[in-house]
Write a protein that holds these residues in place. Sequence first.
Motif: not given
Length: 143
Positions: A33-44
């Motif tokens: 479990r590494g760093l948190i990655e974020y996908g702005i296009d899929a985020c609601i």
Amino acid sequence: MFRSMLEAFKNLFKPVRTHPYPAEDIVLPSGYRGLIEYGIDACIFCDKCEKVCPPGAILFYQHESGEKEYRYNPWLCIYCGECVRACPKPEEALWQSEIKQRPAVVEDGANEGWFAWEEACKKSREEYAAAKKAAKTQNKSEE
């Protein structure tokens, strides 16, 4: 005293049991479990990740237009994965990568900006809620 010196002398001739980190890269285990990655296009922007984060390492800033801005503090994160479990779109909007965590050495004042951002996020939410309530009251009085 003699026993400890004898043990130290014996250890001089035993093979090294530590990992030669700078010379060889560390192999990460599966399921790391590494760093948190974020996908702005899929985020609601449901804010579930922010609500379940134990240390409060994820925050959303509420703009007056209604848009939200995501912020993540890797130095505050404990890499528990609760945010990923709570996300309705895991692997698209939020996931834990296999990127190694940053070194624990933190320069002075690394979290100073985070605390200011935390206050700004709280204030933005309050201002947005007040503006929304005022608009709703105004709409009711116009009817």
